[in-house]
Design a protein around this motif. Sequence first.
Motif, short mmCIF file in Angstrom:
data_model
loop_
_atom_site.label_atom_id
_atom_site.label_comp_id
_atom_site.label_asym_id
_atom_site.label_seq_id
_atom_site.Cartn_x
_atom_site.Cartn_y
_atom_site.Cartn_z
N LYS A 1 0.87 -1.17 0.00
CA LYS A 1 0.00 0.00 0.00
C LYS A 1 0.91 1.22 0.00
CE LYS A 1 -2.30 1.18 3.73
NZ LYS A 1 -3.30 1.22 4.81
N VAL A 2 0.81 2.08 -1.03
CA VAL A 2 1.74 3.19 -1.18
C VAL A 2 1.00 4.51 -1.39
CG1 VAL A 2 3.58 1.77 -2.12
CG2 VAL A 2 1.97 2.84 -3.67
N LYS A 3 1.67 5.59 -1.00
CA LYS A 3 1.24 6.96 -1.27
C LYS A 3 2.46 7.70 -1.82
CE LYS A 3 -0.07 7.46 2.99
NZ LYS A 3 -0.52 7.99 4.26
N ALA A 4 2.25 8.81 -2.45
CA ALA A 4 3.36 9.61 -2.95
C ALA A 4 4.22 10.07 -1.78
CB ALA A 4 2.85 10.80 -3.75
N GLY A 5 5.53 9.87 -1.89
CA GLY A 5 6.45 10.26 -0.83
C GLY A 5 6.83 9.14 0.12
N ASP A 6 6.17 7.98 0.01
CA ASP A 6 6.49 6.85 0.88
C ASP A 6 7.84 6.24 0.52
OD1 ASP A 6 4.17 7.11 2.25
OD2 ASP A 6 3.21 5.30 1.48
#
Length: 101
Positions: free
Chosen positions: A13-18
């Motif tokens: 599970k990823v978001k921008a900046g991870d």
Amino acid sequence: MLAVVKIAGQQFKVKAGDSLYVPHIEGKTGDKVEFSEVLLTDNAGSVTSGDKVTAIVKAEIVNDLIKGDKVIAFKMKRRKGFRKKHGHRTQYTQIKVTDIA
């Protein structure tokens, strides 16, 4: 924006900046990589999954080779003189997600 992406057979599970550790992928430090196998996206409450997902996760390799903790598999049968010891360290790559497009 949130996305669930499949990298080397595992889901993340990823978001921008991870920044995350994934199983070893080819490339050098500073290389840009793209992951097109996105399973689910969430954009401000609108969830898209399945074949309708057209997003691509873009990331940059921070460290190209990191070794995990040592894992030891030890087998022994008592009173038989049988002992077998195997060990390994899993290799990882550290990436930083730059964009979900």
